[in-house]
Design a protein around this motif. Structure first.
Motif, PDB file in Angstrom:
ATOM      1  N   ASN A  55     -56.412  66.777   6.257  1.00 51.98           N
ATOM      2  CA  ASN A  55     -54.955  66.641   6.377  1.00 51.98           C
ATOM      3  C   ASN A  55     -54.319  66.776   4.991  1.00 51.98           C
ATOM      4  OD1 ASN A  55     -52.327  65.799   6.829  1.00 51.98           O
ATOM      5  ND2 ASN A  55     -52.904  64.138   8.179  1.00 51.98           N
ATOM      6  N   ASN A  56     -53.259  67.549   4.887  1.00 51.21           N
ATOM      7  CA  ASN A  56     -52.586  67.762   3.600  1.00 51.21           C
ATOM      8  C   ASN A  56     -51.403  66.838   3.362  1.00 51.21           C
ATOM      9  OD1 ASN A  56     -54.318  69.823   2.787  1.00 51.21           O
ATOM     10  ND2 ASN A  56     -53.164  71.340   3.953  1.00 51.21           N
ATOM     11  N   ASP A  57     -50.981  66.080   4.362  1.00 47.67           N
ATOM     12  CA  ASP A  57     -49.822  65.198   4.251  1.00 47.67           C
ATOM     13  C   ASP A  57     -50.254  63.877   3.601  1.00 47.67           C
ATOM     14  OD1 ASP A  57     -47.716  63.422   4.606  1.00 47.67           O
ATOM     15  OD2 ASP A  57     -47.316  64.026   6.669  1.00 47.67           O
ATOM     16  N   ALA A  58     -49.792  63.621   2.360  1.00 39.43           N
ATOM     17  CA  ALA A  58     -50.210  62.442   1.599  1.00 39.43           C
ATOM     18  C   ALA A  58     -49.851  61.135   2.308  1.00 39.43           C
ATOM     19  CB  ALA A  58     -49.601  62.465   0.208  1.00 39.43           C
ATOM     20  N   ASP A  59     -48.653  61.049   2.890  1.00 41.15           N
ATOM     21  CA  ASP A  59     -48.248  59.825   3.590  1.00 41.15           C
ATOM     22  C   ASP A  59     -49.137  59.574   4.805  1.00 41.15           C
ATOM     23  OD1 ASP A  59     -46.235  59.238   1.793  1.00 41.15           O
ATOM     24  OD2 ASP A  59     -44.681  60.249   2.974  1.00 41.15           O
ATOM     25  N   ASP A  60     -49.448  60.630   5.529  1.00 41.01           N
ATOM     26  CA  ASP A  60     -50.305  60.501   6.706  1.00 41.01           C
ATOM     27  C   ASP A  60     -51.718  60.092   6.299  1.00 41.01           C
ATOM     28  OD1 ASP A  60     -50.627  60.635   9.560  1.00 41.01           O
ATOM     29  OD2 ASP A  60     -51.834  62.442   9.233  1.00 41.01           O
ATOM     30  N   LYS A  61     -52.215  60.647   5.195  1.00 41.80           N
ATOM     31  CA  LYS A  61     -53.544  60.275   4.695  1.00 41.80           C
ATOM     32  C   LYS A  61     -53.592  58.774   4.394  1.00 41.80           C
ATOM     33  CE  LYS A  61     -55.352  64.451   2.531  1.00 41.80           C
ATOM     34  NZ  LYS A  61     -55.840  65.050   1.282  1.00 41.80           N
ATOM     35  N   TYR A  62     -52.552  58.275   3.724  1.00 39.10           N
ATOM     36  CA  TYR A  62     -52.486  56.859   3.382  1.00 39.10           C
ATOM     37  C   TYR A  62     -52.489  56.004   4.649  1.00 39.10           C
ATOM     38  CZ  TYR A  62     -50.749  52.404   1.685  1.00 39.10           C
ATOM     39  OH  TYR A  62     -50.604  51.064   1.422  1.00 39.10           O
ATOM     40  N   SER A  63     -51.660  56.364   5.616  1.00 37.56           N
ATOM     41  CA  SER A  63     -51.576  55.610   6.874  1.00 37.56           C
ATOM     42  C   SER A  63     -52.906  55.602   7.604  1.00 37.56           C
ATOM     43  CB  SER A  63     -50.506  56.211   7.792  1.00 37.56           C
ATOM     44  OG  SER A  63     -49.240  56.095   7.210  1.00 37.56           O
ATOM     45  N   LYS A  64     -53.556  56.748   7.641  1.00 39.83           N
ATOM     46  CA  LYS A  64     -54.848  56.853   8.339  1.00 39.83           C
ATOM     47  C   LYS A  64     -55.934  56.052   7.623  1.00 39.83           C
ATOM     48  CE  LYS A  64     -53.758  59.556  11.778  1.00 39.83           C
ATOM     49  NZ  LYS A  64     -53.716  59.031  13.119  1.00 39.83           N
TER      50      LYS A  64
END
Length: 116
Positions: A55-64
């Protein structure tokens, strides 16, 4: 010790897990039982981390990452009888996951010889 008694001890709930009792001052001094994570919990955590890397979305990576860590933590938290407290209901835990939870998870990981 006779074989029947030995089998009962070896195959009892949580016989394959190290555990420790910890007092949590931040939660009003309550005592919780932590056990090392199960193979299943490790597998879910590792698979989630693999998916995160794609995943390239930094916010999504953090949430996951928070979600994966919270679910791994949930697999280590037991009541005084050795029963896992969280049973698939992780929403509130994920939403409120913080440093205390992470510290407790690290203590559970240390039980298995893996520092967090």
């Amino acid at each position: 010790m006779e074989n029947k008694q030995l089998k009962k001890i070896i195959s009892s709930k949580n016989a394959g897990f190290r555990s420790t009792t910890v007092t949590v001052p931040e939660w009003g001094g309550i005592t919780v039982v932590l056990r090392e994570p199960s193979v299943g919990a490790w597998s879910i955590w590792a698979e989630t981390l693999r998916q995160i890397e794609d995943n390239n979305d930094a916010d999504d990576k953090y949430s996951k990452r928070i979600e994966a860590e919270a679910i791994l933590f949930a697999s280590t938290l037991c009541d005084e009888k050795g029963n896992i407290i969280f049973d698939g209901e992780y929403g509130d835990l994920i939403a409120n996951y913080g440093p205390v939870h992470s510290r407790l998870l690290n203590q559970a990981l240390e039980l298995s010889g893996i520092g967090g």
